[in-house]
Design an enzyme around this catalytic site. Sequence first.
Site, PDB file in Angstrom:
ATOM      1  N   CYS A  65       0.996  -1.332   0.114  1.00 65.42           N
ATOM      2  CA  CYS A  65      -0.152  -0.024   0.013  1.00 65.42           C
ATOM      3  C   CYS A  65       0.864   1.233  -0.059  1.00 65.42           C
ATOM      4  CB  CYS A  65      -1.015   0.030   1.131  1.00 65.42           C
ATOM      5  SG  CYS A  65      -2.036   1.553   1.409  1.00 65.42           S
ATOM      6  N   CYS A 211      -4.588   6.431  -3.454  1.00 64.18           N
ATOM      7  CA  CYS A 211      -4.018   5.195  -3.549  1.00 64.18           C
ATOM      8  C   CYS A 211      -2.605   5.439  -4.088  1.00 64.18           C
ATOM      9  CB  CYS A 211      -4.985   4.411  -4.409  1.00 64.18           C
ATOM     10  SG  CYS A 211      -4.308   2.621  -4.684  1.00 64.18           S
TER      11      CYS A 211
END
Length: 267
Positions: A65, A211
């Site tokens: 991530c 993101c």
Amino acid sequence: MKVAKYNGLGNDFVMLDYDALADYSALAEKLCNDPQFDTDGLIAVKTDPLEMIYYNRDGSRASMCGNGIRCFAKYCVDHNLVNEKVFPVETLAGTMIVHLESLEPFHCSVNMGRPAYDTEKLGLPKGQVLTNFSLEIAGAPVTMSSVFMGTIHTVVFVEDPIAELSLERGNLICHHPLFSQQTNVNFVHVLNDHELVVRTFERGVGWTLACGTGCCASYVVARDLGKIKTGATNLYLERGPLVVSGTQEITMAGPAEFEFEKEVETC
């Protein structure tokens, strides 16, 4: 258990020290969906060596991530787990190298490794075309490209990424049968050679404010298709930009913020 909440441009996480006995899948479902946190994921911070263990809010494990690793870096600084300005972090996607650029406000860059156009990593059938392929979504063809950037990403170029937030295409592409492991979906508008607007539907989460790996994937696909030039590129998200650059190896730079810390019952 003492837990903290951090965010990277609005992409937020429950963060806590690693415990070998913890059921992190169940813990992610419980804490991320608790109204007092309401976060996109859970990050357990393991030491010796430093390792980021990441779970989506639905309890599924994810390999990497991008916003999470910046929050991981700030957590390590806040808890005196690192003394260097450059340090490695282990993830399921490999070793990521963090460069601390500023502490107040916190800002760091991360070497995110190399992108891969690889059907096996993407969970796609062998022989599947990976760039500019078309799928029928909601009764109409959609052209897209898929790339592995620490995790599975699909990029769709559109005129208005923000309009996608009210549509079902992100969810439908994410769960399309072609993607055996599902896919993150990035809707991207090209402003010019070094600026993109991005909105991401994240597998296991849904629409997210930011993101990091999705921005890296969007940069890579836009560059490889000749839509932008190689070099530092601003990718505009709902709460600010990330800067992505690189040729073979991709670097992402951006902020991370501490929100609060509290003790919770985990039973």
